[in-house]
Design a protein around this motif. Structure first.
Motif, PDB file in Angstrom:
ATOM      1  N   SER A 105       0.813  -1.217   0.000  1.00  0.00           N
ATOM      2  CA  SER A 105       0.000   0.000   0.000  1.00  0.00           C
ATOM      3  C   SER A 105       0.847   1.269   0.000  1.00  0.00           C
ATOM      4  CB  SER A 105      -0.945   0.019   1.206  1.00  0.00           C
ATOM      5  OG  SER A 105      -0.201   0.006   2.417  1.00  0.00           O
ATOM      6  N   PHE A 106       2.135   1.137   0.350  1.00  0.00           N
ATOM      7  CA  PHE A 106       3.013   2.304   0.359  1.00  0.00           C
ATOM      8  C   PHE A 106       3.145   2.924  -1.028  1.00  0.00           C
ATOM      9  CE2 PHE A 106       7.344   3.923  -0.419  1.00  0.00           C
ATOM     10  CZ  PHE A 106       7.292   5.055   0.382  1.00  0.00           C
ATOM     11  N   ALA A 107       2.968   2.117  -2.072  1.00  0.00           N
ATOM     12  CA  ALA A 107       3.083   2.633  -3.444  1.00  0.00           C
ATOM     13  C   ALA A 107       2.111   3.767  -3.700  1.00  0.00           C
ATOM     14  CB  ALA A 107       2.865   1.509  -4.449  1.00  0.00           C
ATOM     15  N   ASP A 108       0.994   3.797  -2.955  1.00  0.00           N
ATOM     16  CA  ASP A 108      -0.022   4.841  -3.124  1.00  0.00           C
ATOM     17  C   ASP A 108       0.167   6.012  -2.162  1.00  0.00           C
ATOM     18  OD1 ASP A 108      -1.346   3.340  -5.099  1.00  0.00           O
ATOM     19  OD2 ASP A 108      -2.373   2.164  -3.565  1.00  0.00           O
ATOM     20  N   CYS A 109       1.237   5.969  -1.380  1.00  0.00           N
ATOM     21  CA  CYS A 109       1.481   7.037  -0.392  1.00  0.00           C
ATOM     22  C   CYS A 109       2.235   8.184  -1.070  1.00  0.00           C
ATOM     23  CB  CYS A 109       2.278   6.486   0.782  1.00  0.00           C
ATOM     24  SG  CYS A 109       2.570   7.679   2.108  1.00  0.00           S
ATOM     25  N   LEU A 110       1.506   9.010  -1.795  1.00  0.00           N
ATOM     26  CA  LEU A 110       2.148  10.050  -2.594  1.00  0.00           C
ATOM     27  C   LEU A 110       2.676  11.209  -1.747  1.00  0.00           C
ATOM     28  CD1 LEU A 110      -0.206  10.188  -5.703  1.00  0.00           C
ATOM     29  CD2 LEU A 110       1.765   8.717  -5.230  1.00  0.00           C
ATOM     30  N   ALA A 111       2.418  11.189  -0.455  1.00  0.00           N
ATOM     31  CA  ALA A 111       3.010  12.189   0.425  1.00  0.00           C
ATOM     32  C   ALA A 111       4.502  11.912   0.629  1.00  0.00           C
ATOM     33  CB  ALA A 111       2.295  12.201   1.773  1.00  0.00           C
ATOM     34  N   ASP A 112       4.908  10.669   0.402  1.00  0.00           N
ATOM     35  CA  ASP A 112       6.324  10.317   0.497  1.00  0.00           C
ATOM     36  C   ASP A 112       7.028  10.717  -0.788  1.00  0.00           C
ATOM     37  OD1 ASP A 112       8.418   8.380   2.007  1.00  0.00           O
ATOM     38  OD2 ASP A 112       8.550   8.105  -0.167  1.00  0.00           O
ATOM     39  N   PRO A 113       8.181  11.375  -0.718  1.00  0.00           N
ATOM     40  CA  PRO A 113       8.858  11.861  -1.928  1.00  0.00           C
ATOM     41  C   PRO A 113       9.281  10.752  -2.883  1.00  0.00           C
ATOM     42  CG  PRO A 113      10.249  12.136   0.015  1.00  0.00           C
ATOM     43  CD  PRO A 113       8.889  11.797   0.511  1.00  0.00           C
ATOM     44  N   ASP A 114       9.702   9.596  -2.351  1.00  0.00           N
ATOM     45  CA  ASP A 114      10.112   8.496  -3.227  1.00  0.00           C
ATOM     46  C   ASP A 114       8.910   7.897  -3.954  1.00  0.00           C
ATOM     47  OD1 ASP A 114      12.851   8.658  -2.628  1.00  0.00           O
ATOM     48  OD2 ASP A 114      12.590   7.464  -0.802  1.00  0.00           O
ATOM     49  N   ALA A 115       7.837   7.648  -3.231  1.00  0.00           N
ATOM     50  CA  ALA A 115       6.628   7.093  -3.846  1.00  0.00           C
ATOM     51  C   ALA A 115       6.063   8.060  -4.876  1.00  0.00           C
ATOM     52  CB  ALA A 115       5.579   6.789  -2.774  1.00  0.00           C
ATOM     53  N   ARG A 116       6.089   9.345  -4.570  1.00  0.00           N
ATOM     54  CA  ARG A 116       5.563  10.347  -5.510  1.00  0.00           C
ATOM     55  C   ARG A 116       6.435  10.432  -6.763  1.00  0.00           C
ATOM     56  NH1 ARG A 116       5.544  14.156  -2.325  1.00  0.00           N
ATOM     57  NH2 ARG A 116       7.395  15.310  -2.954  1.00  0.00           N
ATOM     58  N   ALA A 117       7.752  10.360  -6.589  1.00  0.00           N
ATOM     59  CA  ALA A 117       8.664  10.447  -7.731  1.00  0.00           C
ATOM     60  C   ALA A 117       8.486   9.250  -8.668  1.00  0.00           C
ATOM     61  CB  ALA A 117      10.110  10.521  -7.247  1.00  0.00           C
TER      62      ALA A 117
END
Length: 263
Positions: A105-117
């Motif tokens: 589910s972390f893949a959808d955590c766009l608040a994280d800079p790595d996931a968003r990038a």
């Protein structure tokens, strides 16, 4: 795993090679400061360790991603590797570490800079692949269909099924001149092969005739009063024009420089 080590991993540029780097990092319990391919030219402050690609280790790591996270997440990481983003390897490495700690589910955590990038990079990949489903133009050459494209990202794996379904009775190749590789389809099977240079034979007279007919049709349906260059370029950016017959020969010969569709 220990804190980030003062070391750089260097690999062969393949996806299997990248997965091997991740595997070795976990096995050695060290976090590399960066992961670069052999073509990366820059002075390094840290010592460089060459990681030899291993299909066995890559398969183990990919299987682990599928089982501990999901098949969709593993494929998402592969798509991230196809992107043209600068330093994508260390970005994906950090992303994978966080996925193992926090779950798929972390893949959808766009608040994280790595996931968003990773999300932004793959979005560009998907958009570009979709565009080439529309903008790829085939030329008949010696009984086969050949298209040349110049994408920013490595879109061929995302185009394979689409064109294999569409031209299932044909033999064709889509050549990516940016990354020097070709999608080759024949007899119901396709493969992506490295091609250092592609030299096509001169265009057949019949093919040139059909191109001219297409250009004439393209001009005929344009509505002069509704020309809108900015709108056209939003749907058909200039970087695609090089390999679009309707945007080339006649425009250049007449000095027009461009041709516009009605909006």
């Amino acid at each position: 795993m220990s804190d980030r080590a003062c070391i750089i991993y260097r690999y062969d540029g393949s996806f299997a090679g990248f997965l091997t780097c991740v595997y070795e990092s976990f096995y050695r319990k060290e976090v590399p400061a960066d992961i670069v391919d052999v073509h990366f030219e820059q002075f390094f402050l840290y010592p460089v360790t060459d990681i030899e690609s291993s299909d066995e280790k890559a398969k183990k790591l990919y299987t682990s991603l599928q089982r501990k996270l999901s098949e969709q997440t593993a494929e998402y990481i592969y798509h991230g590797f196809l992107c043209a983003r600068y330093q994508k390897e260390i970005l994906l490495y950090n992303f994978i570490r966080k996925l193992y700690r926090r779950g798929a589910s972390f893949a959808d955590c766009l608040a994280d800079p790595d996931a968003r990038a990773v999300y932004e990079a793959t979005k560009q990949l998907y958009n570009e692949a979709h565009s080439f489903k529309e903008f790829a133009r085939f030329t008949e050459t010696d009984g086969a269909l050949v298209a040349v494209i110049a994408p920013k990202n490595r879109v061929l794996p995302l185009l394979a099924n689409h064109f294999a379904d569409r031209y299932n009775a044909e033999t064709f190749m889509i050549y990516d001149e940016t990354h020097k590789e070709g999608l080759v389809y024949q007899g119901g099977r396709f493969e992506i092969l490295p091609i250092a240079d592609l030299k096509l034979p001169p265009m057949a007279q019949e093919e040139a005739h059909y191109r001219q007919l297409w250009q004439t049709f393209f001009d005929a349906i344009a509505i002069e009063a509704r020309k809108n260059p900015k709108l056209q370029q939003s749907f058909m950016p200039k970087r695609y024009w090089k390999h679009l017959p309707e945007m080339q020969d006649k425009a250049l010969s007449e000095g027009e420089g461009r041709r516009y569709l009605g909006n």
